[in-house]
Design an enzyme around this catalytic site. Structure first.
Site, PDB file in Angstrom:
ATOM      1  N   SER A 143      -1.589   2.330  -6.502  1.00 29.80           N
ATOM      2  CA  SER A 143      -1.195   1.527  -7.672  1.00 29.80           C
ATOM      3  C   SER A 143      -2.447   1.271  -8.490  1.00 29.80           C
ATOM      4  O   SER A 143      -3.560   1.260  -7.940  1.00 29.80           O
ATOM      5  CB  SER A 143      -0.607   0.179  -7.222  1.00 29.80           C
ATOM      6  OG  SER A 143      -0.618  -0.743  -8.305  1.00 29.80           O
ATOM      7  N   TYR A 156      -1.011  -7.211  -1.611  1.00 28.98           N
ATOM      8  CA  TYR A 156      -0.488  -5.970  -2.186  1.00 28.98           C
ATOM      9  C   TYR A 156      -1.643  -5.169  -2.803  1.00 28.98           C
ATOM     10  O   TYR A 156      -1.792  -3.968  -2.536  1.00 28.98           O
ATOM     11  CB  TYR A 156       0.579  -6.268  -3.242  1.00 28.98           C
ATOM     12  CG  TYR A 156       1.159  -5.021  -3.872  1.00 28.98           C
ATOM     13  CD1 TYR A 156       2.103  -4.252  -3.192  1.00 28.98           C
ATOM     14  CD2 TYR A 156       0.753  -4.594  -5.132  1.00 28.98           C
ATOM     15  CE1 TYR A 156       2.630  -3.093  -3.749  1.00 28.98           C
ATOM     16  CE2 TYR A 156       1.278  -3.434  -5.701  1.00 28.98           C
ATOM     17  CZ  TYR A 156       2.215  -2.694  -5.012  1.00 28.98           C
ATOM     18  OH  TYR A 156       2.732  -1.546  -5.565  1.00 28.98           O
TER      19      TYR A 156
HETATM   20  P1  NAP Z   1      11.563   0.571  -4.567  1.00 25.93           P
HETATM   21  O1  NAP Z   1      12.579   1.100  -5.512  1.00 25.93           O
HETATM   22  O2  NAP Z   1      11.729  -0.798  -4.000  1.00 25.93           O
HETATM   23  O3  NAP Z   1      11.412   1.637  -3.396  1.00 25.93           O
HETATM   24  C1  NAP Z   1      10.808   1.358  -2.183  1.00 25.93           C
HETATM   25  C2  NAP Z   1      11.262   2.403  -1.190  1.00 25.93           C
HETATM   26  O4  NAP Z   1      10.616   2.130   0.062  1.00 25.93           O
HETATM   27  C3  NAP Z   1      12.762   2.376  -0.963  1.00 25.93           C
HETATM   28  O5  NAP Z   1      13.239   3.691  -0.819  1.00 25.93           O
HETATM   29  C4  NAP Z   1      12.905   1.632   0.359  1.00 25.93           C
HETATM   30  O6  NAP Z   1      14.057   2.110   1.030  1.00 25.93           O
HETATM   31  C5  NAP Z   1      11.621   2.061   1.072  1.00 25.93           C
HETATM   32  N1  NAP Z   1      11.257   1.089   2.079  1.00 25.93           N
HETATM   33  C6  NAP Z   1      11.043  -0.239   1.924  1.00 25.93           C
HETATM   34  N2  NAP Z   1      10.776  -0.806   3.104  1.00 25.93           N
HETATM   35  C7  NAP Z   1      10.839   0.195   4.033  1.00 25.93           C
HETATM   36  C8  NAP Z   1      10.671   0.248   5.437  1.00 25.93           C
HETATM   37  N3  NAP Z   1      10.397  -0.861   6.150  1.00 25.93           N
HETATM   38  N4  NAP Z   1      10.800   1.439   6.076  1.00 25.93           N
HETATM   39  C9  NAP Z   1      11.101   2.564   5.372  1.00 25.93           C
HETATM   40  N5  NAP Z   1      11.265   2.575   4.044  1.00 25.93           N
HETATM   41  C10 NAP Z   1      11.132   1.401   3.384  1.00 25.93           C
HETATM   42  O7  NAP Z   1      10.122   0.554  -5.229  1.00 25.93           O
HETATM   43  P2  NAP Z   1       9.234   1.679  -5.938  1.00 25.93           P
HETATM   44  O8  NAP Z   1       8.660   1.029  -7.115  1.00 25.93           O
HETATM   45  O9  NAP Z   1       9.947   2.949  -6.070  1.00 25.93           O
HETATM   46  O10 NAP Z   1       8.063   1.807  -4.863  1.00 25.93           O
HETATM   47  C11 NAP Z   1       7.616   3.030  -4.338  1.00 25.93           C
HETATM   48  C12 NAP Z   1       6.104   2.980  -4.171  1.00 25.93           C
HETATM   49  O11 NAP Z   1       5.479   2.874  -5.449  1.00 25.93           O
HETATM   50  C13 NAP Z   1       5.596   1.777  -3.358  1.00 25.93           C
HETATM   51  O12 NAP Z   1       4.573   2.207  -2.491  1.00 25.93           O
HETATM   52  C14 NAP Z   1       5.038   0.861  -4.428  1.00 25.93           C
HETATM   53  O13 NAP Z   1       4.044   0.016  -3.924  1.00 25.93           O
HETATM   54  C15 NAP Z   1       4.490   1.869  -5.416  1.00 25.93           C
HETATM   55  N6  NAP Z   1       4.259   1.377  -6.767  1.00 25.93           N
HETATM   56  C16 NAP Z   1       5.279   0.875  -7.506  1.00 25.93           C
HETATM   57  C17 NAP Z   1       5.019   0.384  -8.793  1.00 25.93           C
HETATM   58  C18 NAP Z   1       6.097  -0.200  -9.663  1.00 25.93           C
HETATM   59  O14 NAP Z   1       5.766  -0.875 -10.645  1.00 25.93           O
HETATM   60  N7  NAP Z   1       7.368   0.044  -9.375  1.00 25.93           N
HETATM   61  C19 NAP Z   1       3.711   0.420  -9.297  1.00 25.93           C
HETATM   62  C20 NAP Z   1       2.697   0.948  -8.515  1.00 25.93           C
HETATM   63  C21 NAP Z   1       2.974   1.434  -7.256  1.00 25.93           C
HETATM   64  P3  NAP Z   1      14.997   1.292   2.052  1.00 25.93           P
HETATM   65  O15 NAP Z   1      15.165  -0.088   1.509  1.00 25.93           O
HETATM   66  O16 NAP Z   1      16.228   2.126   2.097  1.00 25.93           O
HETATM   67  O17 NAP Z   1      14.245   1.332   3.362  1.00 25.93           O
END
Ligand code: NAP
Length: 264
Positions: A143, A156
């Site tokens: 991130s 985080y």
């Molecule tokens: P998201 O839609 O909440 O997706 C998170 C994913 O991780 C979901 O598929 C969830 O699936 C899975 N997950 C959560 N807890 C888990 C666990 N205990 N075991 C296995 N899988 C798990 O959020 P996202 O934004 O796409 O996030 C994806 C990545 O991008 C993360 O690493 C986040 O830190 C990073 N990121 C996001 C942003 C942003 O602004 N959105 C910015 C920078 C970085 P289930 O609930 O089905 O397990």
């Protein structure tokens, strides 16, 4: 799962929503078979059906809670034993809100298990398999808060600084074996992560929010260009290069026999 696919299989963690589900769609479109990992099996199965039908690739769902040791070891074992896997997208992650003092420490621990421990074990397993095969790639989703810890929650941000640092070291360790390692540093991206971590997305400045498809397409363009670190919204790549060279300038002075004159 087929071993015939030239592109091999992409294992994507956190593939049930957001950035991970978008990688799944884009990589299926590129012709990869997929192994989709997350907790929500019905959501994964819906993706399996849609993507295999739409793109004619093999898609498999693997239910795992990556904060659970037995589940994590099962995914790790699959990475070590399935030679069809050529790409690991370490994407699963969670965020949290608020100060460290007020934080629920069980949530803090879960975040560390998911964002750091699981990503580390899976990176290690993929490095061993891909390194031995002399091919493959690891994409680690960090991130921009890795570079701007003041902007967001302490744990985080620190977890994402870890992901960036690990990826940069890994590039040195396995790059020479023919394994590509990319750290992706998204800014604010429209996904469920905000609601899941109790934050109000509507309070975020709209000019700072990227749509998830645009973010993943940019990250994959960076991957195709062989970038080690991709910051999808950064207009001028020279700004990142400058940071790297400022860091390199510190290098020769980071460890000397005596303390600097200003400390004496
Ligand atoms: P998201 O839609 O909440 O997706 C998170 C994913 O991780 C979901 O598929 C969830 O699936 C899975 N997950 C959560 N807890 C888990 C666990 N205990 N075991 C296995 N899988 C798990 O959020 P996202 O934004 O796409 O996030 C994806 C990545 O991008 C993360 O690493 C986040 O830190 C990073 N990121 C996001 C942003 C942003 O602004 N959105 C910015 C920078 C970085 P289930 O609930 O089905 O397990």
């Amino acid at each position: 799962m087929s071993t015939q696919n030239e592109k091999g299989t992409a294992l994507i963690t956190g593939a049930s929503s957001g950035i991970g589900a978008t990688y799944a769609e884009r990589l299926a479109r590129r012709g990869h078979d997929l192994l989709l990992v997350a907790r929500d099996l019905p959501r994964l199965q819906a993706l399996v059906e849609r993507l295999s039908e739409e793109y004619g690739v093999q898609v498999e769902a693997m239910q795992a809670d990556l904060t659970d040791k037995a589940d994590l070891l099962a995914v790790e074992q699959r990475l070590r034993s399935d030679s069809a896997i050529t790409l690991l997208v370490n994407n699963a992650g969670m965020a949290m809100n608020g100060t460290l003092v007020e934080a629920d420490l069980d949530t803090v621990e879960r975040l560390i298990l998911l964002n750091i421990v699981a990503l580390t074990r899976l990176s290690a397993a993929a490095s061993a398999s891909f390194g031995a095969a002399g091919r493959g790639a690891i994409i680690n989703i960090a991130s921009v808060v890795a570079l701007a810890p003041e902007m967001f929650n302490a744990v985080y941000s620190a977890s994402k600084a870890y992901v960036l640092s690990l990826s940069q070291t890994l590039q040195g360790e396995i790059g020479a074996l023919g394994v590509q390692v990319q750290a992706v540093l998204p800014g604010i991206t429209r996904t469920e992560i905000w609601a899941r971590s109790g934050m109000d997305e509507s309070a975020l400045p709209p000019g700072m929010i990227m749509e998830v498809g645009e973010m993943v397409d940019a990250a994959l363009a960076g991957f195709d260009q062989g970038e080690r670190v991709t910051i999808p919204s950064l207009p001028d790549a020279a700004d990142w290069a400058e940071l790297i060279s400022a860091r390199a300038k510190l290098g020769p002075n980071l460890s000397h026999r005596s303390a600097a004159a200003r400390y004496k």
